[in-house]
Design an enzyme around this catalytic site. Structure first.
Site, PDB file in Angstrom:
ATOM      1  CE  LYS A  13      -2.009  -1.162   3.919  1.00 44.58           C
ATOM      2  NZ  LYS A  13      -1.691  -2.323   4.155  1.00 44.58           N
ATOM      3  NE  ARG A  89      -4.074  -1.672  10.556  1.00 48.75           N
ATOM      4  CZ  ARG A  89      -3.103  -1.103   9.869  1.00 48.75           C
ATOM      5  NH1 ARG A  89      -3.364   0.188   9.080  1.00 48.75           N
ATOM      6  NH2 ARG A  89      -1.858  -1.693   9.622  1.00 48.75           N
ATOM      7  NE  ARG A 128       7.795  -1.838   5.875  1.00 45.78           N
ATOM      8  CZ  ARG A 128       6.230  -1.922   5.926  1.00 45.78           C
ATOM      9  NH1 ARG A 128       5.497  -1.547   5.072  1.00 45.78           N
ATOM     10  NH2 ARG A 128       5.707  -2.376   7.048  1.00 45.78           N
ATOM     11  NE  ARG A 161       6.606  -0.001   9.785  1.00 41.46           N
ATOM     12  CZ  ARG A 161       5.546   0.027   9.226  1.00 41.46           C
ATOM     13  NH1 ARG A 161       5.125   0.362   8.242  1.00 41.46           N
ATOM     14  NH2 ARG A 161       4.439  -0.737   9.927  1.00 41.46           N
ATOM     15  NE  ARG A 172       2.624  -5.004  10.703  1.00 45.01           N
ATOM     16  CZ  ARG A 172       3.801  -4.653  10.263  1.00 45.01           C
ATOM     17  NH1 ARG A 172       4.879  -5.288  10.788  1.00 45.01           N
ATOM     18  NH2 ARG A 172       3.640  -4.109   9.219  1.00 45.01           N
TER      19      ARG A 172
HETATM   20  P1  ADP Z   1       1.183  -2.060   7.867  1.00 41.21           P
HETATM   21  O1  ADP Z   1       0.091  -1.934   6.899  1.00 41.21           O
HETATM   22  O2  ADP Z   1       2.562  -2.273   7.091  1.00 41.21           O
HETATM   23  O3  ADP Z   1       0.702  -3.038   9.083  1.00 41.21           O
HETATM   24  P2  ADP Z   1       0.754   0.583   9.180  1.00 41.21           P
HETATM   25  O4  ADP Z   1       1.844   1.761   9.054  1.00 41.21           O
HETATM   26  O5  ADP Z   1      -0.406   0.880   8.228  1.00 41.21           O
HETATM   27  O6  ADP Z   1       1.532  -0.645   8.603  1.00 41.21           O
HETATM   28  O7  ADP Z   1       0.526   0.407  10.421  1.00 41.21           O
HETATM   29  C1  ADP Z   1       1.412   0.002  11.718  1.00 41.21           C
HETATM   30  C2  ADP Z   1       0.818  -0.237  12.764  1.00 41.21           C
HETATM   31  O8  ADP Z   1       0.155   1.309  13.220  1.00 41.21           O
HETATM   32  C3  ADP Z   1      -0.275  -1.194  13.046  1.00 41.21           C
HETATM   33  O9  ADP Z   1      -0.055  -2.630  13.380  1.00 41.21           O
HETATM   34  C4  ADP Z   1      -1.155  -0.730  14.204  1.00 41.21           C
HETATM   35  O10 ADP Z   1      -0.684  -0.888  15.225  1.00 41.21           O
HETATM   36  C5  ADP Z   1      -1.180   0.914  14.023  1.00 41.21           C
HETATM   37  N1  ADP Z   1      -2.220   1.725  13.031  1.00 41.21           N
HETATM   38  C6  ADP Z   1      -2.232   2.023  11.647  1.00 41.21           C
HETATM   39  N2  ADP Z   1      -3.104   2.463  11.395  1.00 41.21           N
HETATM   40  C7  ADP Z   1      -4.139   2.062  12.421  1.00 41.21           C
HETATM   41  C8  ADP Z   1      -5.579   2.057  12.222  1.00 41.21           C
HETATM   42  N3  ADP Z   1      -6.334   2.762  11.345  1.00 41.21           N
HETATM   43  N4  ADP Z   1      -6.257   1.538  13.518  1.00 41.21           N
HETATM   44  C9  ADP Z   1      -5.599   1.173  14.364  1.00 41.21           C
HETATM   45  N5  ADP Z   1      -4.314   1.009  14.659  1.00 41.21           N
HETATM   46  C10 ADP Z   1      -3.390   1.657  13.420  1.00 41.21           C
END
Ligand code: ADP
Ligand code: ZN
Length: 214
Positions: A13, A89, A128, A161, A172
């Site tokens: 994404k 999410r 990554r 990260r 995750r």
């Molecule tokens: P990825 O899609 O690779 O898991 P992101 O950078 O989108 O990475 O998200 C990393 C972390 O940030 C998630 O595992 C979660 O803990 C938190 N997070 C991100 N977006 C949300 C969301 N919309 N709601 C709740 N937690 C979130």
């Protein structure tokens, strides 16, 4: 054009949104990036967020929705396009996003559901790397930088990260699997769901979706 990029961790994404932003001038709203910004500030809230992210758990709906609402209502030029990445999410977040966008009369055009096989997601995540200075994304297997550990674009240092380790990745993925179906349902009811196969290289994903933006 306002869209949501939906898909499991590692599906690309972030990489695809970089391409879409440059080609179609869409603002990129990544809740993950926004939360990591909060962590960088070193606030008490940042520490709480970091503990959740490092476990692979979700941050509360209230908090992320508040961050997104603030952006949409006060920081974005709504005459331009927007890409939401990593939000919604949960079903609650999907409902909240509808409300936020309805209030500014800027509904979503579609939701792009990206999917790929588990082995590929896992390799994309463990490999990554990000640039500390400009945020550019690399992958040691699929998109290496020319000089190991150094950003091609700005010479910055590359890092991994803290949640891109095997244990957190497992959580995750599990959290994703448990929350995605209601979101898919939510948007298929609205006839807004489009799919793309994300097992292929980002160039090919980009080519497959570009016509949707013209
Ligand atoms: P990825 O899609 O690779 O898991 P992101 O950078 O989108 O990475 O998200 C990393 C972390 O940030 C998630 O595992 C979660 O803990 C938190 N997070 C991100 N977006 C949300 C969301 N919309 N709601 C709740 N937690 C979130
Ligand atoms: Zn860089």
């Amino acid at each position: 054009m306002r869209i949501v990029l939906l898909g499991p961790p590692g599906v690309g994404k972030g990489t695809l949104s970089g391409r879409l932003r440059d080609s179609f001038h869409l603002a990129h709203i990544s809740t993950g990036d926004m939360l990591r910004e909060e962590i960088k500030k070193g606030s008490a809230l940042g520490l709480e967020i970091k503990a959740l992210i490092d476990k692979g758990a979700l941050v509360s709906d209230e908090l992320v929705t508040k961050l997104v609402k603030q952006k949409v209502e006060h920081e974005l030029d709504l005459s331009k396009g927007i890409m939401f990445d990593g939000f919604p999410r949960t079903e609650t977040q999907a409902e909240d996003l509808d409300k936020i966008l309805q209030a500014v009369k800027a509904p979503l055009d579609f939701v792009l559901n990206m999917d790929a096989d588990y082995e590929i997601l896992f390799k994309r995540l463990t490999g990554r790397r990000l640039c500390r200075k400009c945020g550019a994304l690399y992958n040691v297997t699929f998109m290496p930088s020319q000089k190991e550990g150094i950003c091609d674009k700005c010479g910055g240092e590359l890092y991994q990260r803290s949640d891109d380790n095997e244990k957190t990745i497992g959580s995750r993925m599990e959290v994703y699997r448990q929350s995605v179906l209601p979101i898919i349902e939510h948007y298929s009811k609205q006839n807004k769901l489009k799919r793309v196969n994300a097992n292929v290289e980002v160039d090919d994903i980009f080519k497959a979706v570009a016509p949707l933006f013209k």
